[in-house]
Design a protein around this motif. Structure first.
Motif, PDB file in Angstrom:
ATOM      1  N   PRO A   1      -4.861  -9.407 -11.937  1.00  0.00           N
ATOM      2  CA  PRO A   1      -5.219  -9.471 -10.510  1.00  0.00           C
ATOM      3  C   PRO A   1      -6.382  -8.535 -10.151  1.00  0.00           C
TER       4      PRO A   1
ATOM      5  N   TYR B   1      -9.595  -9.872  -8.379  1.00  0.00           N
ATOM      6  CA  TYR B   1      -9.983  -9.299  -7.095  1.00  0.00           C
ATOM      7  C   TYR B   1     -11.452  -8.865  -7.104  1.00  0.00           C
TER       8      TYR B   1
ATOM      9  N   LEU C   1      -1.546  -6.981  -7.093  1.00  0.00           N
ATOM     10  CA  LEU C   1      -2.854  -6.316  -7.124  1.00  0.00           C
ATOM     11  C   LEU C   1      -2.752  -4.890  -6.609  1.00  0.00           C
ATOM     12  N   VAL C   2      -2.146  -4.718  -5.436  1.00  0.00           N
ATOM     13  CA  VAL C   2      -2.256  -3.460  -4.703  1.00  0.00           C
ATOM     14  C   VAL C   2      -1.564  -2.315  -5.434  1.00  0.00           C
TER      15      VAL C   2
ATOM     16  N   VAL D   1       0.835  -1.212   0.000  1.00  0.00           N
ATOM     17  CA  VAL D   1       0.000   0.000   0.000  1.00  0.00           C
ATOM     18  C   VAL D   1       0.864   1.255   0.000  1.00  0.00           C
TER      19      VAL D   1
ATOM     20  N   SER E   1      -3.256  -1.354  -8.617  1.00  0.00           N
ATOM     21  CA  SER E   1      -4.528  -0.656  -8.415  1.00  0.00           C
ATOM     22  C   SER E   1      -4.305   0.834  -8.211  1.00  0.00           C
ATOM     23  N   PHE E   2      -3.214   1.185  -7.511  1.00  0.00           N
ATOM     24  CA  PHE E   2      -2.942   2.598  -7.277  1.00  0.00           C
ATOM     25  C   PHE E   2      -2.510   3.301  -8.566  1.00  0.00           C
TER      26      PHE E   2
ATOM     27  N   ARG F   1      -2.285   7.460 -16.855  1.00  0.00           N
ATOM     28  CA  ARG F   1      -1.654   6.312 -16.221  1.00  0.00           C
ATOM     29  C   ARG F   1      -2.139   5.017 -16.863  1.00  0.00           C
TER      30      ARG F   1
ATOM     31  N   LEU G   1       2.035   6.512  -7.030  1.00  0.00           N
ATOM     32  CA  LEU G   1       0.966   7.287  -7.665  1.00  0.00           C
ATOM     33  C   LEU G   1       1.200   8.772  -7.447  1.00  0.00           C
TER      34      LEU G   1
ATOM     35  N   LEU H   1       0.806   3.865  -3.138  1.00  0.00           N
ATOM     36  CA  LEU H   1       0.399   5.257  -2.928  1.00  0.00           C
ATOM     37  C   LEU H   1       1.529   6.212  -3.298  1.00  0.00           C
TER      38      LEU H   1
END
Lengths: 263, 303
Positions: A223, A227, A208-209, A111, A212-213, A134, A118, A115
């Motif tokens: 993923p 998810y 995934l994490v 995370v 995603s950001f 992005r 990003l 973050l």
């Protein structure tokens, strides 16, 4: 031969069962006819069929594979350079800093990496206009950043254990450092390069994490699709997909194992 | 290309080998943290990007700086954040202990196995790590469900009469953490245990020390570096874990990584998410420095 102790062996067996039973059950139930993942109602390939017609999922898988391949290649180069620096250049200034920068991504929670990447991309876009939006490139850059640390670990340990006498011999015979590196060192560390590349590839395919950001509209990775579908509950299609992933990974490991053994 | 001297090539290789990784990690790993710190001091706003600037030129020669400490104040005052942080540390601690309790005997058994079996046994530990993490966590949903495979199995055996509620509890999170992070514990432990000098144990045995006592007095203390390294590799990432508590945990018990995710994606509060990231980083600095120190000692000892 020394007698092995039973408690130790049973813990070992329990440990392997713990690691493998969930995956085996997952595979078994991907061939289950019923939509209910927990009730066995007959053998069927139908979830694999549905998987092949799931456009969204296939697109996401293709995007993920491309990102993973580019990521693994660049991370391999950067990670190998870093490993060279740490093994071959002794106590240079900033060595501790480099070690720190190479260890931190291994343990840093996703995370935080997601973050912070990003926010970097947003700030860069504001100040220099790049990256414009992005997607593929931002996800790839983010993945390279943590993958290269893993590659460095793998290549570094191989480089450090390598027999230096061949290199010294080539050097004594007048070969230039770059030639020595290309002709002697690289072939000798090739197995580590292969496993480093594969590791970076799977790390990226799996993330995934962070993705995603730093992803944007229209760039959904595999993923992310898994998810969102898993959040809806257990689905046999995901079981089928998982089986395919496991099969591909097992195949890659077997091939890598064989090609290394033949050397 | 014009011929170059070997020393030139050496200098160039030094520059490339050290410079390029430094440049990449500096730009894409270090610099982002500075930006996170900056944005944790901003205020959210409905705009693109969704946070206020920290400084602006109001008129010629006057720079206005606005630092908002409100996010950190909120984190300190609202109990939910402290509770999430403590819960994250607790889960990480329990997960680490679980990995150690299961991983140490496994690593020990592999390290003392006949030499030709060690590599295959180790490969079997690493293999699941190569398959998708997300999918492995997902596998537990089907297993732990109220009408899942584990409950069905236990009901059939007659061990229980009503299904156990495991999924969406803290127990499920522990299981998920131990399952996902076990290889990270076993690998450094194995590396450490295979490096131990077997003659020390023989000496202990010759002096009349029983095997168990030899283990607690010789092997265990000597494997401490492996224990600490493995524990940190599990503990640090688990504190910020998102996927496991999100898929297996109860909605009520929050972890800091999940909270950050919610603040960012659901509430679109980037500054607060950044402040949480800073707090999390601050908490993780201590175990990280410990790990780094240990690694350094280990290397110095080897060279």
């Amino acid at each position: 031969m020394k007698r092995r102790s039973w408690p130790l062996l049973s813990v070992l067996a329990f440990g392997y069962a713990f690691l493998y039973v969930p995956i085996l059950l997952l595979i078994l139930y991907s061939f289950n006819e019923s939509r209910l993942v927990t009730v066995w109602s007959g053998f069927s390939f139908k979830w694999y069929g549905e998987l092949l017609h799931n456009r969204q999922l296939l697109d996401a898988a293709w995007l993920s594979v491309r990102i993973a391949a580019v990521n693994a290649t660049i991370a391999l180069v950067l990670g190998t350079l870093a490993a060279n620096a740490l093994v071959r250049h002794g106590r240079f200034r900033g060595r501790t800093g480099l070690e720190l920068l190479l260890t931190a991504p291994l343990v840093m929670p996703d995370v935080i990496i997601g973050l912070s990447m990003l926010l970097l991309f947003v700030a860069l876009q504001q100040t220099i206009g790049w990256p414009d939006g992005r997607g593929f490139s931002t996800i790839t850059i983010a993945h390279i950043t943590f993958s290269l640390a893993y590659v460095a670990v793998v290549v570094r340990s191989r480089l450090a254990r390598m027999d230096a006498s061949l290199e010294e011999a080539a050097m004594d015979l007048g070969a230039r450092p770059l030639t020595v590196y290309r002709r002697i060192t690289l072939p000798l560390i090739a197995p580590a390069l292969l496993s480093g590349w594969l590791l970076a590839f799977t790390l990226s395919l799996d993330d995934l994490v962070i993705a995603s950001f730093v992803s944007g509209p229209g760039s959904t990775t595999l993923p992310m699709v898994i998810y969102s579908s898993v959040r809806m509950g257990v689905s046999p299609q995901i079981n089928a997909l998982a089986t395919l992933v496991v099969a591909v990974v097992a195949l890659a490991v077997v091939i890598a194992g064989f090609s290394l053994r033949r050397r | 290309m014009k011929p170059r001297h070997a020393s030139d090539e050496h200098r160039l290789s030094r520059l490339v080998n050290i410079g390029l990784p430094y440049l990449w990690l500096g730009l894409f790993f270090l610099l982002p943290f500075v930006i996170v710190l900056r944005i944790s001091l901003a205020e959210p706003q409905l705009a693109q990007p969704p946070y206020t600037a920290l400084w602006e030129w109001v008129e010629q020669g006057i720079l206005q700086i606005r630092l908002n400490l409100g996010n950190f104040q909120l984190i300190r005052e609202d109990d939910i954040y402290l509770a999430a942080l403590l819960n994250s540390l607790w889960v990480a601690l329990m997960g680490t202990l679980g990995c150690l309790l299961l991983g140490y005997p496994m690593a020990y058994a592999i390290a003392t196995a006949p030499e030709r079996r060690r590599i295959p046994l180790l490969m079997l530990i690493i293999l699941p790590f190569w398959t998708s993490f997300l999918i492995r966590v997902y596998a537990w949903i089907g297993l732990l469900n109220a009408n899942g495979l584990l409950n069905n199995f236990l009901l059939q055996l007659g061990v229980i009469d009503t299904p156990l509620k495991i999924l969406h509890t803290q127990t499920a999170v522990y299981i998920g953490v131990i399952y996902s992070y076990l290889p990270f514990m076993i690998l450094p432990l194995y590396a450490n245990l295979t490096r131990l000098d077997p003659t020390l144990l023989e000496a202990a045995a010759d002096l009349g020390c029983r095997p168990f006592r030899a283990f607690t007095r010789v092997t265990l203390p000597l494997s401490m570096p492996g224990i600490v390294a493995g524990s940190m590799l599990v503990f640090i990432p688990v504190v910020g874990e998102f996927v496991i508590p999100d898929l297996l945990g109860s909605p009520g018990s929050l972890m800091i990584g999940k909270l950050m995710w919610t603040e960012f994606f659901a509430n679109k509060d980037w500054p607060l998410a950044s402040a949480l990231a800073i707090v999390l980083l601050a908490v993780l600095v201590v175990p990280f420095v410990l790990m780094q120190r240990l690694q350094q000692n280990d290397e110095d000892g080897r060279t």
